[in-house]
Design a protein around this motif. Sequence first.
Motif, PDB file in Angstrom:
ATOM      1  N   LEU A 121       0.838  -1.208   0.000  1.00 13.03           N
ATOM      2  CA  LEU A 121       0.000   0.000   0.000  1.00 13.03           C
ATOM      3  C   LEU A 121       0.866   1.247   0.000  1.00 13.03           C
ATOM      4  CD1 LEU A 121      -2.990  -0.379   2.496  1.00 13.03           C
ATOM      5  CD2 LEU A 121      -3.078  -0.031   0.040  1.00 13.03           C
ATOM      6  N   LEU A 122       1.913   1.223   0.840  1.00 16.89           N
ATOM      7  CA  LEU A 122       2.804   2.381   0.939  1.00 16.89           C
ATOM      8  C   LEU A 122       3.527   2.608  -0.386  1.00 16.89           C
ATOM      9  CD1 LEU A 122       4.252   1.748   4.498  1.00 16.89           C
ATOM     10  CD2 LEU A 122       3.047   3.791   3.760  1.00 16.89           C
ATOM     11  N   ASP A 123       4.021   1.517  -0.971  1.00 15.37           N
ATOM     12  CA  ASP A 123       4.736   1.643  -2.242  1.00 15.37           C
ATOM     13  C   ASP A 123       3.836   2.135  -3.362  1.00 15.37           C
ATOM     14  OD1 ASP A 123       6.998   0.764  -1.046  1.00 15.37           O
ATOM     15  OD2 ASP A 123       6.877  -1.300  -1.794  1.00 15.37           O
ATOM     16  N   SER A 124       2.537   1.816  -3.263  1.00 13.97           N
ATOM     17  CA  SER A 124       1.624   2.136  -4.354  1.00 13.97           C
ATOM     18  C   SER A 124       1.356   3.626  -4.493  1.00 13.97           C
ATOM     19  CB  SER A 124       0.291   1.423  -4.155  1.00 13.97           C
ATOM     20  OG  SER A 124       0.487   0.037  -4.178  1.00 13.97           O
ATOM     21  N   VAL A 125       1.544   4.383  -3.427  1.00 13.88           N
ATOM     22  CA  VAL A 125       1.306   5.826  -3.505  1.00 13.88           C
ATOM     23  C   VAL A 125       2.394   6.437  -4.387  1.00 13.88           C
ATOM     24  CG1 VAL A 125       1.126   7.959  -2.211  1.00 13.88           C
ATOM     25  CG2 VAL A 125       0.308   5.817  -1.212  1.00 13.88           C
ATOM     26  N   PRO A 126       1.994   7.116  -5.480  1.00 10.13           N
ATOM     27  CA  PRO A 126       2.996   7.669  -6.391  1.00 10.13           C
ATOM     28  C   PRO A 126       3.981   8.590  -5.665  1.00 10.13           C
ATOM     29  CG  PRO A 126       0.819   7.868  -7.337  1.00 10.13           C
ATOM     30  CD  PRO A 126       0.634   7.401  -5.927  1.00 10.13           C
ATOM     31  N   HIS A 127       5.253   8.395  -5.927  1.00 11.48           N
ATOM     32  CA  HIS A 127       6.292   9.216  -5.313  1.00 11.48           C
ATOM     33  C   HIS A 127       7.497   9.210  -6.231  1.00 11.48           C
ATOM     34  CE1 HIS A 127       6.844   5.026  -4.016  1.00 11.48           C
ATOM     35  NE2 HIS A 127       8.130   5.286  -4.169  1.00 11.48           N
ATOM     36  N   PRO A 128       8.468  10.079  -6.008  1.00 13.26           N
ATOM     37  CA  PRO A 128       9.658  10.076  -6.863  1.00 13.26           C
ATOM     38  C   PRO A 128      10.324   8.695  -6.816  1.00 13.26           C
ATOM     39  CG  PRO A 128       9.608  12.048  -5.488  1.00 13.26           C
ATOM     40  CD  PRO A 128       8.480  11.174  -5.030  1.00 13.26           C
ATOM     41  N   GLY A 129      10.680   8.164  -7.978  1.00 17.75           N
ATOM     42  CA  GLY A 129      11.301   6.853  -8.042  1.00 17.75           C
ATOM     43  C   GLY A 129      10.279   5.714  -7.981  1.00 17.75           C
ATOM     44  N   TRP A 130       9.036   6.061  -8.220  1.00 18.35           N
ATOM     45  CA  TRP A 130       7.925   5.111  -8.169  1.00 18.35           C
ATOM     46  C   TRP A 130       8.078   4.086  -9.280  1.00 18.35           C
ATOM     47  CZ3 TRP A 130       2.744   5.320 -10.793  1.00 18.35           C
ATOM     48  CH2 TRP A 130       1.746   4.660 -10.071  1.00 18.35           C
ATOM     49  N   ASP A 131       7.911   2.817  -8.966  1.00 18.75           N
ATOM     50  CA  ASP A 131       8.071   1.785  -9.982  1.00 18.75           C
ATOM     51  C   ASP A 131       6.800   0.935 -10.058  1.00 18.75           C
ATOM     52  OD1 ASP A 131       8.724  -0.239 -11.656  1.00 18.75           O
ATOM     53  OD2 ASP A 131      10.496  -0.909 -10.532  1.00 18.75           O
ATOM     54  N   PRO A 132       5.845   1.350 -10.899  1.00 20.46           N
ATOM     55  CA  PRO A 132       4.555   0.643 -10.931  1.00 20.46           C
ATOM     56  C   PRO A 132       4.697  -0.832 -11.300  1.00 20.46           C
ATOM     57  CG  PRO A 132       4.717   2.216 -12.744  1.00 20.46           C
ATOM     58  CD  PRO A 132       5.878   2.474 -11.852  1.00 20.46           C
TER      59      PRO A 132
END
Lengths: 325, 269, 284
Positions: free
Chosen positions: B247-258
């Motif tokens: 869930l935390l990773d899913s929030v778009p942020h710099p370096g986001w890797d979908p």
Amino acid sequence: MTGTARETLLEIDDLTVRLASGAARPVLDGVALRVARGESVGLVGESGSGKSVTSRAALGLLPAGATATGTVRVAGDDVLTMSAARLRELRRREVAMVFQDPRASINPVRRIGDFVTEGLRAGGTPARAARATAEELLEAVGITDPRRALRRFPHEFSGGMLQRVMIAGALAGGPRLLLADEPTTALDVTTQAEVIAILTRLQAERGTGLLFVTHDLDLAAAVCDRIYVMYAGRIVEEQTAEGLFARPRHPYTAGLLAATPRMGSGEPPRGVPGRPVSLAENPEGCAFAARCRLAAPECAAERPALRLVDGVSVACHRAEEPIHD
Amino acid sequence: MTEQPVLAVEGLRKTFGDHAAVDDVSFTVPPGGGLAIVGESGSGKTTTARMLVGLERPSAGRVVVDGADRTAPPRGRTARLARARAIQMVFQDPYLSLDPRVTVADAVEEPLRLHFDLDSATRRARRDELLDRVGLGEREAAALPRRLSGGQRQRVALARALAVEPKVLVLDEATSALDVSIQAQIVELLRDLRASLGVAFVFVSHDLSLVRHVADDLLVLRRGRTVETGRAAAVLDGPRHPYTRLLLDSVPHPGWDPARIAADRRALD
Amino acid sequence: MTAVHLERRALLRRLHGGDVMQTAALIVLALIVLVAVFAPWIAPHDPNGLDLSAALGGASGDHPLGTDESGRDVLSRLIYGARTGLLGPLVVVVVSTALGAAVGVAAAWCGGWVDALLSRAMDLVFALPGLLLAIVLVAVFGPGLTAPTVAMSIAYVPYVGRLVRNVAVQEATRPYVQSYRVQGWSGWTICLRHLVPNIAPLVLAQSAMNFGYALMDLAALSFLGFGVQPPGADWGAMINNGANALLQGAAMPALAPGAAIVVAVVAFGVVGEGVADRVAKREA
């Protein structure tokens, strides 16, 4: 910038759209925008900013009764003046759109196969070939057992799966330009990541130009190379995604960034005071002046035009000054 | 920390047919505390919120608010009023949560009339005080909801809920329908209200990035079950459960890797 | 986007003359009501004044619509006929709307077995032909305006009740209704003060259309001889009466009340649809 090196797919120039009646200001006011082949361009704004109207204009879709001036060229042809037949051809072959709510945009009583192949069939592709293409596309967007999926109905799919189907349908005609209007807003965060992953992978593989419309600056930054920020029907800033975060030039952009809650930071989000300009208001100067911390008397008097400041396009009288938070 | 919790939920469960929407959820909220219940659609977070305020009858478990058992929806006027005084709710959609025919002033006066025996001058004064507290003035007070923006309507909903002077306020996705610049205004207001009024807040949200700024504690739900719980900052900085991490990773942020997130999500199922 | 949409609808409406139709229908209805109220002052003759010497007279200055087979002035009878023509349906609509709304809201709000019971009861009445019910009541209470009106009042309850139930079920899930529940209001208060007023426009639209249908049904009963009895002036009875004149080559005694019924029914239909449209527009 990057647009000069690559073929420009979408060129919007000085697009002004007025509603039939009742509005004090145009919905779009002198919008200019470029999307090049293979490029991902973000169009960010809040509700009422005109971002959706802009993206729809690229398909030749205007609010009913609205009048438009300016040009919207797709691969050199002006969409606003072309014949109905050419426009249909354009929508079938060159420009496709992924809408926000897949459940509202896909006919619920027709099979998935019909949805994905209808553009191809209308374009004269034989049924068997269209079905084969549809299967490939469904496989490409990560739908297991695409052959069976073609015979299913929309209600048998979750929102995330249905959005994949919509992407497959949009790509069926082999468009050079893909418009995505808040494609993941209706989805859960983890599903959003999946859909974005599929969208960006296919876009990169096919060299499609992408105009990505969203209210979420962070999402736009993650997906796009270049971002336009809109406010009250005008483009107020345009620069690279990194540049936008590192040094926003327009106070509205800075305000949006400060208002976006950040997971890692202890700094609480800070609201932009006031509220957006409604269609019933037409402030003489800068539309953002009433909410702007930096507003000077000239801001309320004269509307700032877009101009280049250190290589960044920005419409603000005070763009040279640092924005203090 | 020996303080009696203002809200205690034990083994809460809700089944629809043979599907458990909420399955064995327990938590406590101290007086003036702030708990965020976070989950995706189908996590049971909204059903939980509805059971807290008595809009849904739990299949099992207990809800204790301010020392009194409030598990079952209230019967009779006294029970209804007592329950309302203990816990209030703000709904997600500001466009549907106000009666379109009732002015802002009346919307805030209605609960005052129901719950307090005030003469009309005192009541009006209290109404103006409440509206002022949420940043609305005379002009908005006289208006019907349709004249107001989404943010303004949500302020009305807040004033209306606070009029009852509840011990606990449940906010069901109360900011998610708003634009970012407006959402942040409301978040600021909520922080301020919680600090100054001492009302305990239960935030029900899908948005993890907001949690740190509005809540002290965090409960992560998935498919009706508690996945992880703890102090908000601790969970956000060091999530233990892979789902919380996803869930935390899913929030778009710099370096986001979908693509990686998509793979993680598949691995979890 | 909604604003744009509404803009277009308003424009279309103007282009297609929707507003013109609405206005015309409202004017027609207002005229019919005025005529009914002021009948004694408007009518040129006594509606029941026999003058056999002037039977089946054509249109003349004295009798603009001619006379019927008993020499009564057709125009005067038409004018007086507006009274029973409107009174019957008015009672039917008021009673059926009140009962239907109460049953519908109760079914929607309580749900469960109350809903099941009330819904099945409405299905039962719905399945019973209204005209048959009227004939049974006439057999019991004798002919006249009362029995058919009571019968129709009952027969129309399910039309209103089903609509109200479906709309109220939706409305009850709206957050504003739920927030009143959380505030501690009783179901009674919420329904009466908030739910019913918010669904009222839609119910009103249905009632306006029902008015037209009731007018037609009651006229049919009178035509069949179960309703208003001779010599009472009633549009339905007038048609029945005029049928004989028709055989003798005089069309007006039957045609005039027939036309009046058509005009009134259409006008109510148009107004009802207009209200429904306006509600839909507001919802959008």
